[in-house]
Design a protein around this motif. Structure first.
Motif, PDB file in Angstrom:
ATOM      1  N   GLY A   1      -0.247  12.125  -2.865  1.00 34.58           N
ATOM      2  CA  GLY A   1      -1.462  12.270  -2.063  1.00 34.58           C
ATOM      3  C   GLY A   1      -2.527  11.225  -2.334  1.00 34.58           C
ATOM      4  O   GLY A   1      -3.573  11.214  -1.684  1.00 34.58           O
ATOM      5  N   GLU A   2      -2.273  10.294  -3.275  1.00 33.29           N
ATOM      6  CA  GLU A   2      -3.236   9.243  -3.615  1.00 33.29           C
ATOM      7  C   GLU A   2      -2.759   7.897  -3.074  1.00 33.29           C
ATOM      8  O   GLU A   2      -1.570   7.577  -3.146  1.00 33.29           O
ATOM      9  N   ILE A   3      -3.686   7.118  -2.508  1.00 32.68           N
ATOM     10  CA  ILE A   3      -3.359   5.786  -2.002  1.00 32.68           C
ATOM     11  C   ILE A   3      -3.527   4.771  -3.130  1.00 32.68           C
ATOM     12  O   ILE A   3      -4.578   4.705  -3.771  1.00 32.68           O
TER      13      ILE A   3
ATOM     14  N   MET B   1      -7.957  -0.188   1.332  1.00 30.91           N
ATOM     15  CA  MET B   1      -6.988   0.824   1.732  1.00 30.91           C
ATOM     16  C   MET B   1      -6.805   0.897   3.241  1.00 30.91           C
ATOM     17  O   MET B   1      -5.835   1.464   3.734  1.00 30.91           O
TER      18      MET B   1
ATOM     19  N   GLU C   1       1.664   5.557  -1.011  1.00 31.73           N
ATOM     20  CA  GLU C   1       1.110   6.903  -1.212  1.00 31.73           C
ATOM     21  C   GLU C   1       1.920   7.571  -2.306  1.00 31.73           C
ATOM     22  O   GLU C   1       3.153   7.628  -2.236  1.00 31.73           O
ATOM     23  N   ARG C   2       1.224   8.067  -3.337  1.00 35.97           N
ATOM     24  CA  ARG C   2       1.880   8.744  -4.457  1.00 35.97           C
ATOM     25  C   ARG C   2       1.114  10.026  -4.768  1.00 35.97           C
ATOM     26  O   ARG C   2      -0.064   9.972  -5.142  1.00 35.97           O
TER      27      ARG C   2
ATOM     28  N   LEU D   1       3.236   2.451   2.854  1.00 35.21           N
ATOM     29  CA  LEU D   1       2.458   2.565   4.081  1.00 35.21           C
ATOM     30  C   LEU D   1       2.184   1.220   4.739  1.00 35.21           C
ATOM     31  O   LEU D   1       2.023   1.138   5.961  1.00 35.21           O
TER      32      LEU D   1
ATOM     33  N   THR E   1       0.883  -1.171   0.000  1.00 34.45           N
ATOM     34  CA  THR E   1       0.000   0.000   0.000  1.00 34.45           C
ATOM     35  C   THR E   1       0.917   1.216   0.000  1.00 34.45           C
ATOM     36  O   THR E   1       1.743   1.379   0.915  1.00 34.45           O
TER      37      THR E   1
ATOM     38  N   ASP F   1       7.594   7.609  -4.002  1.00 32.54           N
ATOM     39  CA  ASP F   1       6.491   6.822  -3.434  1.00 32.54           C
ATOM     40  C   ASP F   1       6.818   6.480  -1.982  1.00 32.54           C
ATOM     41  O   ASP F   1       7.978   6.199  -1.643  1.00 32.54           O
ATOM     42  N   ARG F   2       5.783   6.492  -1.140  1.00 32.62           N
ATOM     43  CA  ARG F   2       5.996   6.114   0.254  1.00 32.62           C
ATOM     44  C   ARG F   2       5.205   4.840   0.560  1.00 32.62           C
ATOM     45  O   ARG F   2       4.005   4.769   0.278  1.00 32.62           O
TER      46      ARG F   2
END
Length: 623
Positions: free
Chosen positions: A279-281, A428, A276-277, A369, A274, A366-367
């Motif tokens: 601001g979108e998951i 999500m 975050e890019r 999560l 999962t 990309d982060r």
């Protein structure tokens, strides 16, 4: 339980009727040509009920309900009496009369099957599994050109040209073809945005495992509703929060369109990330490999060593730990890819039919999560969590298998249930303590660790092997037995199907022929041929669906009885016909001793087959 017993009772009555009319055909013709009938029996063995008629006939029901017989004077050896000398006996009549008597039983079964097919047709047809009544792809041959053209499970095929010679939906939907080059049209479906993109492709046919030419479509799509297969299975499902009637829709980021996707997803060395890019998951699949497979620069190796100590994994050599092929910051931002030692590209490790948006590589910035449904806020947490594989899945609750009248209605429900945007609303929240675990009728199940699932199967199977010593193949073979993933746990939706009567007749005849060929050539699997217990069980199941389904199944069995009994084997009606024909052609009667030598080995062979098929029936029921 009472309903099941009632359906089994109806099945036995229905099958008894088929045997009764078969023997009644023999009886009627025997009386018509002047033969004396001594016994009319439904079932073999000692009589549990009998009735003596004034004309000397005995009518009875035997304790072993696997057939029946009409005993005509002269067919049983009676000392030194020549059977051909008995004027009203079977052998005392002309060969033509004997052929009429032998033929009439199968002929009545054939007529009865046609009558049932006509009744079903007039009544509107029976219910068939959705897998036989839809135009969506469930499984593609991984080497098919369709995969290279971008088609995936869930896409719709509206036309295939040139068409197959067979008009049977069951064959056409599997993509069988006689042609080398094909043209397919349909729609690529984006289930997230509910967008349909037309496609038109030309491809070469490809052979399946049986060596038959196919379009590349091995199976159409189906629904996956958890159904009862045993009491133990129901209890196990409840332990994981699954209820009977739940529809499995989503497993580790992928929508499901076939049971065949499940083992491929379970066995793939991939982790669901999962991320975050901007601001979108999003969800992404990433290969998970041992660190020993990567080409590490000194800085990356040092960082991984630090994370190893922070995660308390220092008892395991760094090279043996599992990780993803990406350089990360301490707070899980992607910096770059980590190359493989052997030059393997990450996309080579994905399931070939995987959705493209899931397997696109991560991008710098990309982060991460969560990994496999486990929330991670730092790189050392990610390293710790990824050592154990976890599975998450989403079911749809409170619907149960739908049973509808029209194919279009069934396909509309099928699409409506697969609202990927809504499904991902709860997906999500995997790994989050605050997120909702349900959205509308969709319910999140898991995540559950691979180790816990394997231990549950070991308890179920009575195995005590050390999981840590298992190879990958052994693990996934064992995991596929878990009630959450086992193909026998799933039932399909039902759709009314009403072909004209000649279609099922032709299909049944072909089925009998292919079944006989598979038995003779040794290619028949244990689950392919039903014995007496299996036939009763299948008939009882058909009564549980609808009375028209039960009539259809009885028609299939009646047609099978007709065809099989006409085979030229001495123990069957067809053998009696052949013996009579030989007498007509040669002008010589076959002696009784010769008949016995011909018949007895075949009787033994038939008994062995019945015992073998019955044994396999019990194995299917128990396991």
């Amino acid at each position: 339980m009472l309903v099941t017993i009632y359906h089994i009772f109806l099945a036995i009555i229905g099958l008894g009727i088929l045997v009764f009319i078969h023997e009644l055909g023999h009886y009627w013709m025997a009386r018509r040509v002047g033969m004396r009938v001594e016994t009319f029996s439904i079932g073999f063995g000692n009589a549990i009920w009998k009735w003596d008629r004034p004309n000397g006939e005995r009518w009875q029901v035997g304790w072993l309900p696997i057939g029946g017989f009409v005993r005509i004077a002269g067919t049983d050896k009676d000392g030194s009496v020549d059977p051909y000398s008995i004027p009203d006996g079977f052998f005392g009549k002309s060969p033509w009369d004997r052929m009429k008597v032998a033929f009439m039983g199968p002929f009545v079964n054939f007529l009865f099957a046609i009558l049932l097919y006509i009744v079903i047709w007039f009544a509107g047809g029976k219910f068939s599994p959705f897998i036989l009544q839809n135009s969506y792809i469930g499984m593609l041959h991984p080497a098919s050109e369709l995969v290279d053209q971008g088609l995936r499970p869930g896409d719709q095929v509206t036309s295939i040209t040139p068409p197959s010679k067979s008009d049977s939906d069951m064959i056409a939907l599997k993509g069988h073809t006689e042609h080398d080059q094909l043209h397919l049209e349909g729609y690529r479906i984006d289930y997230r945005n509910q967008e349909y993109t037309p496609f038109s492709v030309d491809v070469a046919s490809i052979k399946n495992m049986e060596g038959n030419k196919t379009t590349g479509i091995l199976l159409p799509a189906r629904t996956l509703y958890y159904q009862k297969s045993s009491r133990a299975q129901v209890n196990q499902l409840k332990n994981y929060g699954v209820e009977l009637g739940d529809q499995l829709l989503w497993l580790d980021g992928q929508l499901l369109f076939s049971t065949h996707q499940i083992p491929k997803i379970l066995s793939a060395e991939l982790s669901l990330l999962t991320i975050e890019r901007d601001g979108e998951i999003l969800f992404k699949l990433s290969p998970r490999s041992t660190i020993n497979d990567f080409r590490l620069d000194p800085v990356t190796r040092e960082e991984l060593t630090d994370w190893q100590w922070e995660a308390n994994l220092n008892l395991t050599p760094l090279r043996n730990l599992t990780f993803i092929p990406y350089e990360l910051t301490g707070d899980n931002y992607v910096l770059d890819r980590i190359p493989y030692l052997d030059g393997t590209e990450p996309n080579e490790l994905f399931i070939k039919n995987s959705p493209k948006d899931l397997i696109d590589p991560l991008q710098p910035g990309d982060r991460i999560l969560a990994v496999d449904g486990q929330a991670v806020s730092s790189a050392d947490q990610l390293l710790e969590k990824i050592q154990q594989k976890y599975y998450s899945f989403i079911v749809q609750r409170n619907k149960g298998p739908f049973q509808v009248e029209e194919k279009k209605e069934a396909e509309a429900i099928f699409l409506e249930d697969r609202q990927l945007a809504e499904i991902e609303e709860i997906a999500m929240n995997i790994g989050s303590d605050q997120g909702a675990t349900s959205y509308g009728s969709y319910v999140l199940i898991g995540p559950y660790s691979e180790e816990a699932l394997l231990q549950a199967v070991q308890e179920q199977e009575g195995k005590l092997e050390d999981i840590s010593r298992m190879g990958k193949a052994e693990k996934y073979e064992l995991l596929s037995l878990h009630p959450l993933f086992n193909a026998t746990s799933f039932g399909d939706a039902l759709v009314r199907h009403n072909p004209s009567p000649e279609g099922p007749i032709i299909h049944s005849i072909k089925g009998v022929w292919l079944g006989l060929v598979s038995i003779i050539t040794g290619q028949a699997s244990n689950g392919q041929i039903l014995g007496p217990v299996g036939i009763v069980s299948a008939t009882a199941d058909s009564f549980g669906i609808s009375w028209l389904n039960a009539l259809y199944w009885l028609a299939v069995i009646s047609l099978n009885l007709a065809i099989i009994n006409l085979l030229p084997l001495p123990v069957l009606d067809g053998g009696s016909i052949c013996i009579s024909l030989c007498e007509i052609v040669t002008g010589r009667r076959m002696t009784i001793s010769m008949l016995e030598k011909l018949i007895i080995p075949f009787i033994l062979a038939v008994l062995i087959l019945i015992i073998w098929f019955t044994f396999n029936d019990f194995l299917r029921i128990i396991f």
